[in-house]
Write a protein that holds these residues in place. Structure first.
Motif, PDB file in Angstrom:
ATOM      1  N   THR A 192      17.926  14.067  81.722  1.00 31.12           N
ATOM      2  CA  THR A 192      18.742  14.802  80.501  1.00 31.12           C
ATOM      3  C   THR A 192      20.132  14.908  80.873  1.00 31.12           C
ATOM      4  O   THR A 192      20.904  15.035  80.099  1.00 31.12           O
ATOM      5  CB  THR A 192      18.001  16.378  80.351  1.00 31.12           C
ATOM      6  OG1 THR A 192      16.435  16.045  79.924  1.00 31.12           O
ATOM      7  CG2 THR A 192      18.614  17.087  79.181  1.00 31.12           C
ATOM      8  N   THR A 193      20.510  15.248  82.114  1.00 29.18           N
ATOM      9  CA  THR A 193      21.979  15.188  82.335  1.00 29.18           C
ATOM     10  C   THR A 193      22.647  13.934  81.851  1.00 29.18           C
ATOM     11  O   THR A 193      23.655  13.967  81.230  1.00 29.18           O
ATOM     12  CB  THR A 193      22.294  15.563  83.932  1.00 29.18           C
ATOM     13  OG1 THR A 193      21.552  16.623  84.308  1.00 29.18           O
ATOM     14  CG2 THR A 193      23.797  15.507  84.153  1.00 29.18           C
ATOM     15  N   ALA A 194      22.033  13.024  82.214  1.00 29.93           N
ATOM     16  CA  ALA A 194      22.683  11.538  81.841  1.00 29.93           C
ATOM     17  C   ALA A 194      22.736  11.600  80.126  1.00 29.93           C
ATOM     18  O   ALA A 194      23.730  11.149  79.556  1.00 29.93           O
ATOM     19  CB  ALA A 194      21.549  10.168  82.306  1.00 29.93           C
ATOM     20  N   LEU A 195      21.582  12.044  79.472  1.00 24.94           N
ATOM     21  CA  LEU A 195      21.638  11.998  78.082  1.00 24.94           C
ATOM     22  C   LEU A 195      22.561  12.930  77.507  1.00 24.94           C
ATOM     23  O   LEU A 195      23.500  12.458  76.584  1.00 24.94           O
ATOM     24  CB  LEU A 195      20.334  12.251  77.518  1.00 24.94           C
ATOM     25  CG  LEU A 195      19.827  12.015  76.018  1.00 24.94           C
ATOM     26  CD1 LEU A 195      19.552  10.519  76.042  1.00 24.94           C
ATOM     27  CD2 LEU A 195      18.780  12.915  75.636  1.00 24.94           C
ATOM     28  N   ARG A 196      22.844  14.052  77.873  1.00 25.42           N
ATOM     29  CA  ARG A 196      23.881  14.911  77.609  1.00 25.42           C
ATOM     30  C   ARG A 196      25.333  14.596  77.811  1.00 25.42           C
ATOM     31  O   ARG A 196      26.387  14.782  77.442  1.00 25.42           O
ATOM     32  CB  ARG A 196      23.726  16.473  78.165  1.00 25.42           C
ATOM     33  CG  ARG A 196      22.431  17.029  77.858  1.00 25.42           C
ATOM     34  CD  ARG A 196      22.334  18.415  78.519  1.00 25.42           C
ATOM     35  NE  ARG A 196      23.202  19.430  78.583  1.00 25.42           N
ATOM     36  CZ  ARG A 196      23.229  20.146  77.553  1.00 25.42           C
ATOM     37  NH1 ARG A 196      22.280  20.257  76.414  1.00 25.42           N
ATOM     38  NH2 ARG A 196      24.324  21.029  77.369  1.00 25.42           N
ATOM     39  N   ALA A 197      25.433  13.653  78.818  1.00 25.79           N
ATOM     40  CA  ALA A 197      26.628  13.185  79.212  1.00 25.79           C
ATOM     41  C   ALA A 197      26.972  12.013  78.276  1.00 25.79           C
ATOM     42  O   ALA A 197      28.142  12.061  77.456  1.00 25.79           O
ATOM     43  CB  ALA A 197      26.691  12.336  80.673  1.00 25.79           C
ATOM     44  N   LEU A 198      25.941  11.224  77.686  1.00 25.09           N
ATOM     45  CA  LEU A 198      26.215  10.220  76.849  1.00 25.09           C
ATOM     46  C   LEU A 198      26.637  10.924  75.461  1.00 25.09           C
ATOM     47  O   LEU A 198      27.390  10.473  74.545  1.00 25.09           O
ATOM     48  CB  LEU A 198      24.893   9.313  76.537  1.00 25.09           C
ATOM     49  CG  LEU A 198      24.659   8.490  77.606  1.00 25.09           C
ATOM     50  CD1 LEU A 198      23.325   7.826  77.473  1.00 25.09           C
ATOM     51  CD2 LEU A 198      25.538   7.333  77.921  1.00 25.09           C
ATOM     52  N   ALA A 199      26.146  12.193  75.116  1.00 27.81           N
ATOM     53  CA  ALA A 199      26.466  12.842  73.867  1.00 27.81           C
ATOM     54  C   ALA A 199      27.590  13.559  73.684  1.00 27.81           C
ATOM     55  O   ALA A 199      28.164  13.864  72.926  1.00 27.81           O
ATOM     56  CB  ALA A 199      25.110  13.792  73.506  1.00 27.81           C
ATOM     57  N   GLY A 200      28.262  13.713  75.173  1.00 22.35           N
ATOM     58  CA  GLY A 200      29.697  14.559  75.254  1.00 22.35           C
ATOM     59  C   GLY A 200      29.358  15.692  75.614  1.00 22.35           C
ATOM     60  O   GLY A 200      30.231  16.698  75.285  1.00 22.35           O
ATOM     61  N   LEU A 201      28.002  16.278  75.773  1.00 19.12           N
ATOM     62  CA  LEU A 201      27.666  17.668  75.940  1.00 19.12           C
ATOM     63  C   LEU A 201      27.963  18.163  77.182  1.00 19.12           C
ATOM     64  O   LEU A 201      27.949  19.279  77.639  1.00 19.12           O
ATOM     65  CB  LEU A 201      26.362  17.964  75.642  1.00 19.12           C
ATOM     66  CG  LEU A 201      26.088  17.542  74.118  1.00 19.12           C
ATOM     67  CD1 LEU A 201      24.414  17.925  73.692  1.00 19.12           C
ATOM     68  CD2 LEU A 201      26.994  18.676  73.215  1.00 19.12           C
ATOM     69  N   VAL A 202      28.021  17.275  78.351  1.00 22.17           N
ATOM     70  CA  VAL A 202      28.537  17.479  79.764  1.00 22.17           C
ATOM     71  C   VAL A 202      29.765  16.374  79.771  1.00 22.17           C
ATOM     72  O   VAL A 202      29.469  15.344  79.684  1.00 22.17           O
ATOM     73  CB  VAL A 202      27.134  17.243  80.560  1.00 22.17           C
ATOM     74  CG1 VAL A 202      27.716  17.233  82.086  1.00 22.17           C
ATOM     75  CG2 VAL A 202      26.108  18.187  80.184  1.00 22.17           C
ATOM     76  N   PRO A 203      30.880  16.811  80.680  1.00 17.35           N
ATOM     77  CA  PRO A 203      31.880  16.224  80.916  1.00 17.35           C
ATOM     78  C   PRO A 203      31.406  15.229  82.094  1.00 17.35           C
ATOM     79  O   PRO A 203      30.814  15.631  82.926  1.00 17.35           O
ATOM     80  CB  PRO A 203      32.892  17.229  81.025  1.00 17.35           C
ATOM     81  CG  PRO A 203      32.091  18.469  81.629  1.00 17.35           C
ATOM     82  CD  PRO A 203      30.856  18.421  80.873  1.00 17.35           C
ATOM     83  N   LEU A 204      32.043  13.920  82.108  1.00 16.42           N
ATOM     84  CA  LEU A 204      31.969  13.248  83.290  1.00 16.42           C
ATOM     85  C   LEU A 204      32.794  13.726  84.394  1.00 16.42           C
ATOM     86  O   LEU A 204      34.031  14.086  84.208  1.00 16.42           O
ATOM     87  CB  LEU A 204      32.127  11.799  82.858  1.00 16.42           C
ATOM     88  CG  LEU A 204      31.532  10.948  81.851  1.00 16.42           C
ATOM     89  CD1 LEU A 204      32.017   9.580  81.817  1.00 16.42           C
ATOM     90  CD2 LEU A 204      30.074  11.011  82.466  1.00 16.42           C
ATOM     91  N   THR A 205      32.439  13.701  85.533  1.00 13.62           N
ATOM     92  CA  THR A 205      33.411  13.874  86.706  1.00 13.62           C
ATOM     93  C   THR A 205      34.150  12.659  87.296  1.00 13.62           C
ATOM     94  O   THR A 205      35.325  12.738  87.541  1.00 13.62           O
ATOM     95  CB  THR A 205      32.433  14.418  88.119  1.00 13.62           C
ATOM     96  OG1 THR A 205      31.521  15.556  87.577  1.00 13.62           O
ATOM     97  CG2 THR A 205      33.259  14.655  89.334  1.00 13.62           C
ATOM     98  N   ASP A 206      33.397  11.769  87.006  1.00 18.16           N
ATOM     99  CA  ASP A 206      34.072  10.338  87.115  1.00 18.16           C
ATOM    100  C   ASP A 206      33.222   9.201  86.449  1.00 18.16           C
ATOM    101  O   ASP A 206      32.275   9.479  85.774  1.00 18.16           O
ATOM    102  CB  ASP A 206      33.860   9.850  88.580  1.00 18.16           C
ATOM    103  CG  ASP A 206      34.807   8.731  89.324  1.00 18.16           C
ATOM    104  OD1 ASP A 206      35.396   8.436  88.356  1.00 18.16           O
ATOM    105  OD2 ASP A 206      34.990   8.690  90.309  1.00 18.16           O
TER     106      ASP A 206
END
Length: 361
Positions: free
Chosen positions: A55-69
């Motif tokens: 789910t963290t990966a999915l939220r990162a793809l959606a832009g709901l979780v910022p990438l650290t790197d």
């Protein structure tokens, strides 16, 4: 697209079309580090246990979780810092998140309206999508009057109405009962087959992943442990989690010819001729149990075990065995009764070499 063609284009990182992502997200002590590539038309499933990072990966793809790197590119455009509402991404959440005060039609029209369409244009597009989903008769219904399967299709229509270049599905069938799930899974497979962009599905259900996806990415503890076509992963699991998922006994050891010496355990005779680190797997129904040591058996593999537990598994009994080689064995209810199986009982397990499958580790 053939499996060979899909495998070929997954081996090459896309430069202009499709998804090219390296998702690195650090949250406290947890670190997600997952690379994903997919071409338009692909359906990729992220599969893994709870807490793996799906789910963290999915939220990162959606832009709901910022990438650290890392990086995130879609059709060549860099999306790393693009806000969620500006990304060409559609999302179907596990609980659908339909607006309760809006009709099915206006729920679907919401996306096109946000993208600048007039009310009339948005409603016309929404009506077209509801018709595609066989929901035209429910256009005026509020979410509370829809069944679980109907609500799921409205949520899918709402996500597709904006014509996204990336469709994200977060456990899309988890809220459905078993019978509805069967029907909606088949419908979803049909809609995804017609989708011309990239779709990423998050699930912990192996059947959803096997039926809906072209390519599986298995995540454990924030990292990719195996990826490939559903058939390849089902045939050659590389972790205990995957083996359990697809219903196989899996062991790792060292192969010398037709024998794989299991780490800390006995040798397993196989038909494959290998040298070096190897996995060996076989299904629980390949195991035959005996109360006394068999004398005339043609099976090349024989182990003394103890019954640790019994449980119903479909129309069979699954026995969990410990001893020389911990394993699972499936047998009929009648066979279990005739063997007088009970926890603590000693049994002998046999497996024919032809029913094992060995491959390099």
């Amino acid at each position: 697209m053939t499996d060979a063609a899909k495998t070929a284009h997954h081996a090459v990182t896309p430069t202009t079309q499709g998804l090219d992502a390296h998702l690195v997200v650090e949250r406290g002590s947890f670190r997600l580090d997952v690379a994903l590539t997919a071409a338009p038309g692909d359906v990729v499933a992220l599969l893994g246990p709870n807490g793996a990072g799906k789910t963290t990966a999915l939220r990162a793809l959606a832009g709901l979780v910022p990438l650290t790197d890392g990086h995130l590119r879609l059709d060549g455009a860099v999306l790393d810092r693009t806000p969620p509402e500006s990304r060409p991404v559609g999302v179907v959440f596990q609980d659908y998140l339909l607006f309760p005060h809006l009709s099915a039609l206006d729920n679907v029209a919401f996306g096109p309206r946000c993208h600048g369409a007039s009310k009339a244009q948005a409603r016309a597009q929404a009506a077209e999508w509801l018709d595609r989903m066989d929901l035209a008769a429910h256009a005026g219904a509020k979410p509370r009057r829809l069944s679980g399967g109907q609500a799921q299709r409205v949520a899918l229509a709402r996500a597709l109405a904006t014509r996204p270049r990336l469709l994200l599905l977060d456990e899309p069938l988890a809220a459905l009962d078993a019978r509805t799930r069967l029907d909606v899974r088949a419908q979803l497979r049909r809609h995804l087959a017609d989708f011309e962009a990239v779709a990423v599905l998050v699930t912990h259900d192996p059947l959803d992943a096997m039926v809906l996806a072209d390519h599986l990415v298995v995540i454990e503890d924030g990292h990719v442990v195996q990826e490939g076509t559903p058939s390849d992963i089902a045939r050659r699991p590389r972790t205990d989690y995957i083996a359990h998922l697809v219903g196989l006994n899996l062991y790792k050891g060292r192969a010398e010819g037709h024998t794989v010496r299991v780490d800390g355990g006995p040798g397993i005779t196989t038909t494959e001729d290998l040298t070096g680190p190897a996995f060996v797997a076989f299904p629980p129904n390949a195991v035959t149990l005996h109360r006394d040591r068999p004398t005339g058996s043609s099976a090349r593999n024989l182990w003394r075990c103890e019954v640790a537990g019994l449980e119903t598994h479909g129309d069979q009994i699954r026995a969990a065995l410990t001893g020389e080689l911990p394993l699972a064995a499936d047998l009929t209810t009648i066979a279990a009764a005739e063997l007088d199986l009970r926890p603590g009982a000693t049994v002998w397990a046999t497996v024919k070499a032809a029913q094992t499958h060995a491959y390099p580790a």
